[in-house]
Design an enzyme around this catalytic site. Structure first.
Site, short mmCIF file in Angstrom:
data_model
loop_
_atom_site.label_atom_id
_atom_site.label_comp_id
_atom_site.label_asym_id
_atom_site.label_seq_id
_atom_site.Cartn_x
_atom_site.Cartn_y
_atom_site.Cartn_z
N LYS A 130 -34.04 -55.85 35.72
CA LYS A 130 -33.78 -55.98 37.15
C LYS A 130 -33.06 -54.72 37.62
O LYS A 130 -31.95 -54.41 37.16
CB LYS A 130 -32.92 -57.22 37.41
CG LYS A 130 -32.57 -57.38 38.89
CD LYS A 130 -31.85 -58.68 39.18
CE LYS A 130 -31.49 -58.77 40.65
NZ LYS A 130 -30.78 -60.00 40.96
N LYS A 147 -38.41 -56.60 37.89
CA LYS A 147 -38.11 -56.79 39.32
C LYS A 147 -37.43 -55.55 39.88
O LYS A 147 -36.48 -55.09 39.26
CB LYS A 147 -37.19 -58.01 39.44
CG LYS A 147 -36.68 -58.26 40.84
CD LYS A 147 -35.62 -59.31 40.81
CE LYS A 147 -35.08 -59.43 42.22
NZ LYS A 147 -33.95 -60.30 42.31
C1 PBG Z 1 -29.48 -62.61 43.13
C2 PBG Z 1 -30.87 -62.24 43.44
C3 PBG Z 1 -31.36 -61.19 44.24
C4 PBG Z 1 -32.74 -61.33 44.29
C5 PBG Z 1 -33.07 -62.43 43.50
N1 PBG Z 1 -31.90 -62.97 42.96
C6 PBG Z 1 -30.66 -60.15 45.05
C7 PBG Z 1 -29.75 -59.20 44.48
O1 PBG Z 1 -29.69 -58.96 43.27
O2 PBG Z 1 -29.00 -58.66 45.30
C8 PBG Z 1 -33.67 -60.45 45.08
C9 PBG Z 1 -34.93 -61.08 45.51
C10 PBG Z 1 -35.65 -60.40 46.62
O3 PBG Z 1 -35.29 -59.32 47.10
O4 PBG Z 1 -36.65 -60.98 47.04
N2 PBG Z 1 -28.86 -61.85 42.17
ZN ZN Z 2 -26.57 -62.01 42.15
#
Ligand code: PBG
Ligand code: ZN
Length: 321
Positions: free
Chosen positions: A191, A244
């Site tokens: 991520k 992601k």
């Molecule tokens: C929470 C989370 C996020 C997303 C999914 N779970 C945001 C982040 O890390 O700030 C992003 C999903 C998206 O942008 O569609 N940690």
């Molecule tokens: Zn988070």
């Protein structure tokens, strides 16, 4: 001369030799749930995406069932936020109540529960904060509590998205100890600290109030490190791994596919969705064609499962074809 055009001469021939096909069963649709009653609140930066109160969830869940997508990913937006994100592991929290409602009324949908504290903390970070630092090990026990609480509420799959080190192992242990040995973990393994998440943070109310997420999410420039993160999550017990965002990281998806054999998930995130919707609303692109092209690229790169805000639309378009 090689005549490549022989196999492109008409749609029947092209259909026969098509290498990659999208199926409704590939898709997971994210849903935002808020407290209160009779709420369906639009997200400005994400056209046609809403925050629903539990009593209004039926309208979106019925479509999800009818279009036969694989499942939904649930994000709770709590009223109460505090330093330690206590609503995240409150058995009567918004996410827990939403999961119980969905599992009771829509048994044919897989419910995937995102595990992270940022929607629940007053500072908006994904872990415990002290002196401006996001603490790793202190966060793990809270993630364990959250995962167990979501599993107890009926979540079919637990999906940690926080990016603390060691969280997959900690969560696996906690689930096993409480009898949830059969609940799989879908780890957000690679991520990245991406600018593509900003519309989501409006939808989930989870923007950090100071700094950024770069001390825990990955540097967007690093492909090899992504493979190490994935390898480690598999070692720690992840049943599925995720890359992601998706479209700016297709190389990572492809390498993950080539190096690992566990089911691979790609998250086509909020900013990727919003860019398509914005350009389409201006008439600059053909939404349906662009969405097909984007999603087929994610699958061609090697993803088995795609989490996308386009899921309900694409499922309809596939049905109509
Ligand atoms: C929470 C989370 C996020 C997303 C999914 N779970 C945001 C982040 O890390 O700030 C992003 C999903 C998206 O942008 O569609 N940690
Ligand atoms: Zn988070």
């Amino acid at each position: 001369m090689k005549r490549f055009r022989r196999l492109r001469q008409n749609e029947l021939m092209r259909n026969l030799v098509r290498e990659t096909r999208l199926s409704v069963k590939d898709f997971i649709y994210p849903i935002f749930v808020v407290e209160g009653e009779d709420k369906k609140i639009p997200i400005d930066s994400m056209p046609n995406v809403f925050q629903y109160s539990i009593d209004r969830l039926d309208e979106v869940l019925e479509i999800a069932v009818q279009r036969k997508i694989a499942g939904i990913l649930i994000f709770g937006v709590p009223n109460h936020k505090d330093e330690f994100g206590s609503s995240a592991y409150d058995n009567n929290g918004i996410t827990q109540r939403a999961i119980r409602f969905i599992k009771k009324n829509y048994p044919s949908l897989l419910v995937i529960a995102d595990v992270c504290l940022c929607e629940y903390t007053s500072h908006g970070h994904c872990g415990v904060v002290r002196d401006g630092k996001i603490l790793n090990d202190e966060t793990l026990s809270l993630l364990q509590k959250m995962a167990v609480s979501l599993a107890e509420s009926g979540a079919d799959i637990i999906a940690p998205s926080d990016m603390m080190d060691g969280r997959v192992e900690s969560i696996r242990q906690a689930l096993d100890k409480t009898g949830f040995t059969d609940t799989p973990i879908m780890a957000y393994s690679a991520k990245f600290a991406s600018a593509y998440y900003s519309p989501f943070r409006e939808a989930a109310g989870s923007a950090p109030c100071f700094g950024d997420r770069k001390t825990y999410q990955m540097d967007v420039s690093n492909g090899r490190e992504a493979l190490r993160e994935i390898a480690d999550d598999i070692d720690e017990g992840a049943d599925m791994v995720m890359v992601k965002p998706a479209l700016a990281f297709l190389d990572v998806i492809k390498e993950a596919r080539q190096n690992f054999s566990v089911p691979l998930v790609a998250y086509n995130v909020s900013g990727e969705y919003s860019m398509v919707k914005a350009a389409a609303s201006l008439g600059y692109i053909d939404e349906k064609k662009i969405v097909f092209e984007n999603l087929v690229a994610i699958k061609r790169a090697g993803a088995d499962i795609i989490i996308t805000y386009h899921a309900l639309d694409v499922a309809k378009w596939i049905e109509e074809e």
